[in-house]
Motif scaffolding. Sequence first.
Motif, PDB file in Angstrom:
ATOM      1  N   ASN A  32       0.842  -1.205   0.000  1.00 19.29           N
ATOM      2  CA  ASN A  32       0.000   0.000   0.000  1.00 19.29           C
ATOM      3  C   ASN A  32       0.872   1.249   0.000  1.00 19.29           C
ATOM      4  O   ASN A  32       1.605   1.502   0.968  1.00 19.29           O
ATOM      5  CB  ASN A  32      -0.921  -0.005   1.226  1.00 19.29           C
ATOM      6  N   TYR A  33       0.796   1.984  -1.088  1.00 23.58           N
ATOM      7  CA  TYR A  33       1.461   3.294  -1.182  1.00 23.58           C
ATOM      8  C   TYR A  33       0.458   4.286  -0.635  1.00 23.58           C
ATOM      9  O   TYR A  33      -0.452   4.722  -1.335  1.00 23.58           O
ATOM     10  CB  TYR A  33       1.836   3.586  -2.636  1.00 23.58           C
ATOM     11  N   THR A  34       0.603   4.611   0.648  1.00 21.18           N
ATOM     12  CA  THR A  34      -0.517   5.228   1.362  1.00 21.18           C
ATOM     13  C   THR A  34      -0.042   6.357   2.274  1.00 21.18           C
ATOM     14  O   THR A  34       1.111   6.809   2.161  1.00 21.18           O
ATOM     15  CB  THR A  34      -1.277   4.133   2.156  1.00 21.18           C
ATOM     16  N   THR A  35      -0.911   6.808   3.159  1.00 22.36           N
ATOM     17  CA  THR A  35      -0.640   8.042   3.919  1.00 22.36           C
ATOM     18  C   THR A  35      -0.014   7.772   5.286  1.00 22.36           C
ATOM     19  O   THR A  35       0.042   8.668   6.128  1.00 22.36           O
ATOM     20  CB  THR A  35      -1.981   8.797   4.121  1.00 22.36           C
ATOM     21  N   GLY A  36       0.421   6.554   5.531  1.00 25.32           N
ATOM     22  CA  GLY A  36       1.109   6.252   6.787  1.00 25.32           C
ATOM     23  C   GLY A  36       1.935   4.986   6.635  1.00 25.32           C
ATOM     24  O   GLY A  36       1.787   4.257   5.649  1.00 25.32           O
ATOM     25  N   ALA A  37       2.821   4.747   7.585  1.00 27.72           N
ATOM     26  CA  ALA A  37       3.690   3.565   7.536  1.00 27.72           C
ATOM     27  C   ALA A  37       3.262   2.556   8.595  1.00 27.72           C
ATOM     28  O   ALA A  37       2.734   2.931   9.649  1.00 27.72           O
ATOM     29  CB  ALA A  37       5.135   3.993   7.786  1.00 27.72           C
ATOM     30  N   ASP A  50       2.417  -1.361   4.458  1.00 22.51           N
ATOM     31  CA  ASP A  50       1.983   0.036   4.258  1.00 22.51           C
ATOM     32  C   ASP A  50       3.215   0.923   4.248  1.00 22.51           C
ATOM     33  O   ASP A  50       3.986   0.935   5.216  1.00 22.51           O
ATOM     34  CB  ASP A  50       1.064   0.489   5.405  1.00 22.51           C
ATOM     35  N   ILE A  51       3.386   1.667   3.128  1.00 20.19           N
ATOM     36  CA  ILE A  51       4.528   2.570   2.994  1.00 20.19           C
ATOM     37  C   ILE A  51       4.000   3.994   2.884  1.00 20.19           C
ATOM     38  O   ILE A  51       3.060   4.246   2.111  1.00 20.19           O
ATOM     39  CB  ILE A  51       5.337   2.244   1.718  1.00 20.19           C
ATOM     40  N   HIS A  52       4.578   4.899   3.646  1.00 12.27           N
ATOM     41  CA  HIS A  52       4.106   6.285   3.628  1.00 12.27           C
ATOM     42  C   HIS A  52       4.658   6.978   2.381  1.00 12.27           C
ATOM     43  O   HIS A  52       5.747   7.548   2.399  1.00 12.27           O
ATOM     44  CB  HIS A  52       4.557   7.006   4.898  1.00 12.27           C
ATOM     45  N   MET A  53       3.878   6.896   1.281  1.00 14.36           N
ATOM     46  CA  MET A  53       4.313   7.449  -0.009  1.00 14.36           C
ATOM     47  C   MET A  53       3.287   8.408  -0.594  1.00 14.36           C
ATOM     48  O   MET A  53       3.522   8.957  -1.688  1.00 14.36           O
ATOM     49  CB  MET A  53       4.574   6.314  -1.011  1.00 14.36           C
ATOM     50  N   ALA A  54       2.159   8.593   0.086  1.00 17.74           N
ATOM     51  CA  ALA A  54       1.078   9.416  -0.477  1.00 17.74           C
ATOM     52  C   ALA A  54       0.772  10.567   0.469  1.00 17.74           C
ATOM     53  O   ALA A  54       0.803  10.409   1.694  1.00 17.74           O
ATOM     54  CB  ALA A  54      -0.177   8.571  -0.704  1.00 17.74           C
ATOM     55  N   HIS A  55       0.473  11.715  -0.147  1.00 20.79           N
ATOM     56  CA  HIS A  55       0.130  12.908   0.650  1.00 20.79           C
ATOM     57  C   HIS A  55      -1.345  12.897   1.038  1.00 20.79           C
ATOM     58  O   HIS A  55      -1.753  13.606   1.946  1.00 20.79           O
ATOM     59  CB  HIS A  55       0.468  14.176  -0.139  1.00 20.79           C
ATOM     60  N   GLY A  56      -2.149  12.110   0.332  1.00 16.14           N
ATOM     61  CA  GLY A  56      -3.575  12.029   0.635  1.00 16.14           C
ATOM     62  C   GLY A  56      -4.194  10.855  -0.104  1.00 16.14           C
ATOM     63  O   GLY A  56      -3.517  10.145  -0.870  1.00 16.14           O
ATOM     64  N   GLY A 172      12.915   8.352  -1.815  1.00 12.59           N
ATOM     65  CA  GLY A 172      12.452   8.975  -0.576  1.00 12.59           C
ATOM     66  C   GLY A 172      11.053   8.511  -0.213  1.00 12.59           C
ATOM     67  O   GLY A 172      10.317   7.964  -1.025  1.00 12.59           O
ATOM     68  N   SER A 173      10.713   8.710   1.063  1.00 11.32           N
ATOM     69  CA  SER A 173       9.347   8.434   1.515  1.00 11.32           C
ATOM     70  C   SER A 173       8.936   9.584   2.433  1.00 11.32           C
ATOM     71  O   SER A 173       9.729  10.483   2.711  1.00 11.32           O
ATOM     72  CB  SER A 173       9.276   7.099   2.283  1.00 11.32           C
ATOM     73  N   LEU A 174       7.704   9.517   2.898  1.00  6.49           N
ATOM     74  CA  LEU A 174       7.167  10.642   3.680  1.00  6.49           C
ATOM     75  C   LEU A 174       7.164  10.355   5.177  1.00  6.49           C
ATOM     76  O   LEU A 174       6.695  11.177   5.975  1.00  6.49           O
ATOM     77  CB  LEU A 174       5.750  10.964   3.193  1.00  6.49           C
ATOM     78  N   GLY A 175       7.681   9.187   5.558  1.00  7.82           N
ATOM     79  CA  GLY A 175       7.745   8.870   6.992  1.00  7.82           C
ATOM     80  C   GLY A 175       8.056   7.400   7.193  1.00  7.82           C
ATOM     81  O   GLY A 175       8.127   6.621   6.240  1.00  7.82           O
ATOM     82  N   GLY A 176       8.309   7.036   8.469  1.00  7.96           N
ATOM     83  CA  GLY A 176       8.421   5.620   8.783  1.00  7.96           C
ATOM     84  C   GLY A 176       9.785   4.998   8.654  1.00  7.96           C
ATOM     85  O   GLY A 176       9.893   3.772   8.461  1.00  7.96           O
TER      86      GLY A 176
END
Length: 342
Positions: A32-37, A50-56, A172-176
């Motif tokens: 899941n390229y999603t909003t949290g890790a 779940d990989i934090h790769m989406a802003h929304g 890069g990723s957005l968190g986690g």
Amino acid sequence: MTQQQSATLPASKFASLDELDEDAGNVLGIINYTTGAADPDTSRGHLRLDIHMAHGDSDSFSEVWTTDLPVESGESGGIAYAHDGEHLLCAGRIPPGDGYASGTRAAYARTLELMAELGYHHCARMWNFVNRINEDNADGLEIYRDFCKGRAEAFEAHRFNDSSVPAATGIGSLGGGIAFYVLASRTGALTPLENSKQVSAYHYPEQYGPRPPKFARATHLSVPGLDSASGQIYVSGTSSIRGHETLFAGDVEKQTLLALENVAHLIGPDTLSHHRIDQRSTLADLDTIKVYVRNHDDIPAVRRICEEHFSPDAQVAYLNVDVCRADLSVELEGIVRSANLP
Ligand SMILES: C=C(O[C@@H]1C=C(C(=O)O)C=C[C@H]1O)C(=O)O
């Protein structure tokens, strides 16, 4: 969205969250390229990460790996896995911290050990999602370079020499912290592909870090029992690099065109015949494509250029994340299936 199906190679397709059917038959894994890790999980009988790769929700999607064979799953030493007797998907996560080399070395070592224990010795593809990829760790080393150090040490410890490194993405990723997942095979023959217009990443000079990134530009995975013309080409994340240098820093459109040119050469007749692979591919054969764009405002221009080269039937996801070098604005990856696959 088109669905890739093949008798003996794991098929991957993108599904939006409302299309996702976690109970569909023979799911090997859902990424899941999603909003949290979240840590990798196998509670549903397949791998889930779940990989934090989406802003929304609008840029969230799932990559669904399916197989024709029955699936077994489990967890060992923090690495979650699912396999069907021929292919293995496994995943791990290194939590956020002051540095990543030791955590990466340990997680990668456990992954390589698990692959060997389960009998999947052919590592085809790795994906690595590195939060704060261009920032420095507590010792002043860029986090991407810190990750590369740990990966290289794990590969060396397991006698994973440069001729057997897999195709990869390091983005890069957005968190986690750092999340990763791996595709390996039991009997399918693997052919690593290098691009004559680029220095092999594992030969990069030390200006790019204490240890080079260990990956192949692509890997061709053949269908067990069929000739080498039948298979899939897993194309690594590819950017505007010629030789070992970034070209067109600050010009996202020229970077996009050069990245596309690099992939076209990599999957084209000169490279494939050099590696004795009887396939002929162009950018129009690329599918399950991910395009990583550093600056959100650049996405429309990047999309316009890419759509001039990709098949209208291709599955393409555009993600707004950092790239492994601060002067890189865009990167793309994908998978090519040979036309004669059943
Ligand atoms: C873009 C490049 O490297 C990126 C980093 C990778 C890694 O470290 O695994 C793999 C491919 C790309 O995502 C490159 O060096 O050409």
